[in-house]
Design an enzyme around this catalytic site. Structure first.
Site, PDB file in Angstrom:
ATOM      1  N   THR A   1      61.588  74.283  49.228  1.00  0.00           N
ATOM      2  CA  THR A   1      60.411  73.476  49.808  1.00  0.00           C
ATOM      3  C   THR A   1      59.104  73.844  49.142  1.00  0.00           C
ATOM      4  O   THR A   1      58.929  74.875  48.661  1.00  0.00           O
ATOM      5  CB  THR A   1      60.215  74.317  51.239  1.00  0.00           C
ATOM      6  OG1 THR A   1      61.567  73.931  52.000  1.00  0.00           O
ATOM      7  CG2 THR A   1      58.923  73.387  51.921  1.00  0.00           C
TER       8      THR A   1
ATOM      9  N   ARG B   1      69.025  68.267  61.774  1.00  0.00           N
ATOM     10  CA  ARG B   1      67.948  69.471  61.713  1.00  0.00           C
ATOM     11  C   ARG B   1      66.578  69.214  61.110  1.00  0.00           C
ATOM     12  O   ARG B   1      66.433  68.431  59.900  1.00  0.00           O
ATOM     13  CB  ARG B   1      68.785  70.624  61.047  1.00  0.00           C
ATOM     14  CG  ARG B   1      68.048  71.675  60.900  1.00  0.00           C
ATOM     15  CD  ARG B   1      67.450  72.022  59.685  1.00  0.00           C
ATOM     16  NE  ARG B   1      66.801  73.438  59.600  1.00  0.00           N
ATOM     17  CZ  ARG B   1      65.984  73.781  58.502  1.00  0.00           C
ATOM     18  NH1 ARG B   1      65.602  72.899  57.677  1.00  0.00           N
ATOM     19  NH2 ARG B   1      65.210  74.778  58.282  1.00  0.00           N
TER      20      ARG B   1
ATOM     21  N   GLY C   1      63.190  71.518  60.102  1.00  0.00           N
ATOM     22  CA  GLY C   1      62.702  72.771  59.959  1.00  0.00           C
ATOM     23  C   GLY C   1      61.157  72.950  60.032  1.00  0.00           C
ATOM     24  O   GLY C   1      60.695  71.773  60.900  1.00  0.00           O
ATOM     25  N   ASP C   2      60.587  73.759  59.562  1.00  0.00           N
ATOM     26  CA  ASP C   2      58.885  73.995  59.700  1.00  0.00           C
ATOM     27  C   ASP C   2      58.142  72.911  59.099  1.00  0.00           C
ATOM     28  O   ASP C   2      57.264  72.805  59.088  1.00  0.00           O
ATOM     29  CB  ASP C   2      58.789  75.350  59.496  1.00  0.00           C
ATOM     30  CG  ASP C   2      58.727  75.573  57.956  1.00  0.00           C
ATOM     31  OD1 ASP C   2      59.806  75.487  57.547  1.00  0.00           O
ATOM     32  OD2 ASP C   2      57.916  76.213  57.533  1.00  0.00           O
TER      33      ASP C   2
ATOM     34  N   GLY D   1      60.915  78.826  53.002  1.00  0.00           N
ATOM     35  CA  GLY D   1      61.894  80.005  53.584  1.00  0.00           C
ATOM     36  C   GLY D   1      62.696  79.161  54.859  1.00  0.00           C
ATOM     37  O   GLY D   1      62.669  78.035  55.016  1.00  0.00           O
TER      38      GLY D   1
ATOM     39  N   GLY E   1      62.876  77.675  58.036  1.00  0.00           N
ATOM     40  CA  GLY E   1      62.010  77.274  59.060  1.00  0.00           C
ATOM     41  C   GLY E   1      61.944  77.629  60.372  1.00  0.00           C
ATOM     42  O   GLY E   1      60.907  77.609  61.015  1.00  0.00           O
TER      43      GLY E   1
END
Length: 344
Positions: A203, A231, A233-234, A255, A257
């Site tokens: 990322t 899905r 993530g952050d 990393g 998330g």
């Protein structure tokens, strides 16, 4: 009477909340020199695209968008349409950005759009919404004049996907961003190679301070390779993968998330800076908060944060060793720095 009034005013001033005092201090101490910071050594690619904007006195928001476009154009296995697919074989992208006035835009689970960061900015600037996902985000892209790409996997991603299908096992690994390097490398900004021939890429988060003393940031990713379909993530979540408060500072990260979402990682870092922590201290405290949730589990995954404050101070911290970041300021040459980590 006048004496009592003076005493009351003195008391009121002393009773100002610490947060407000820090806001005023941060605002008055802003450093008017541009700088840009990106996750990972491959941040050299992003910083090289952002720096010309900052060097000419441009806005931090324009700089971070260019940083994202550059890395989205780079064929690799973790960012952009060249990224690894989900377990159903489709590349889905997430991105967000945020400026110095709390304007923000996010898109997630987007397919066939080459530059999700620009789509996020379009959403931010032309609609009342902050977040669009999936089919709706793609419809918005088409209506906004974005060209849809073929959706075909890049050669590296196709190879990795075929290899994954042999076991179809989903187990995130520490520093999984260390994918096999593209045989043609990455041009003049080729990331540092490891002993096994791999390179460090994941990322991409970028935060910048422009010559006017204003902050902005972005985050863009194709998410975890071979993730469950749908899905998120952050990375596209404001306050998790990215947060900017122009009175205080900005933070982003990389990393696993799911672990960042649990503590609203970047918002936590900015709030810690608001209350007096340096960027390095704030990143460390946020990492320690993640680890505290489940110390044994924390040994099995990676999260790394970077942050800058209004004074132009930079900091970073990670759970595991191996996380690094790229800083570009006076002179325009990106410097790669290895982050301190909780586990050595």
């Amino acid at each position: 009477m006048k004496s009592n009034r003076r005493s009351f005013l003195r008391f009121s001033a002393l009773a100002l909340p610490l947060t407000r005092i820090n806001q005023v201090f941060a605002k008055s101490k802003a450093v008017n020199k541009p700088l840009v910071v990106s996750t990972w050594n491959s941040g050299q690619i992003s910083n090289a695209a952002a720096w010309p904007v900052l060097e000419k006195g441009g806005k931090a928001l324009d700089a971070v968008e260019q940083a994202a476009i550059a890395i989205e154009n780079d064929i690799n296995c973790c960012v952009g349409l060249g990224g690894n697919p989900d377990r159903d074989g489709h590349v889905t992208l997430d991105a967000c950005l945020m400026d110095d006035k709390f304007n923000c835009g996010s898109v997630a689970f987007v397919e066939k759009v080459k530059h999700p960061i620009s789509l996020a900015r379009k959403l931010m600037e032309t609609t009342p919404h902050v977040f669009l996902a999936g089919e709706g985000a793609q419809q918005f892209a088409i209506a906004s004049g974005f060209k849809l790409e073929s959706g075909k996997l890049s050669p590296d991603a196709e190879k990795a996907y075929k290899e994954w299908l042999k076991k179809a096992d989903y187990k995130p690994v520490i520093n999984i961003e260390r994918q096999q390097a593209h045989p043609k490398g990455h041009g003049p900004f080729a990331p540092e190679r490891f002993e096994d021939g791999s390179f460090n890429h994941d990322t991409m988060g970028t935060i910048a301070l422009d010559a006017s003393g204003n902050l902005s940031g972005m985050c863009t990713t194709s998410g975890m390779g071979f993730k469950m379909r749908g899905r998120i993530g952050d990375s596209p979540i404001i306050g998790s993968g990215l947060y900017v408060d122009n009175e205080v500072g900005a933070a982003t990260g990389s990393g696993q998330g799911e672990e960042v979402i649990r503590i609203c990682g970047t918002h936590t870092i900015v709030e810690l800076m608001r209350n007096g922590a340096t960027p390095a201290e704030a990143c460390k405290k946020a990492i320690e908060r993640i680890i505290k949730i489940n110390p044994e589990k924390a040994k099995t995954f990676q999260v790394g944060f970077i942050a800058i404050n209004k004074q132009g101070e930079i900091g970073a911290y990670s759970i595991q060793k191996g996380f690094n970041y790229t800083v570009t300021e006076q002179g325009g040459k990106g410097k790669v720095i290895n982050s301190e980590s909780y586990f050595s």
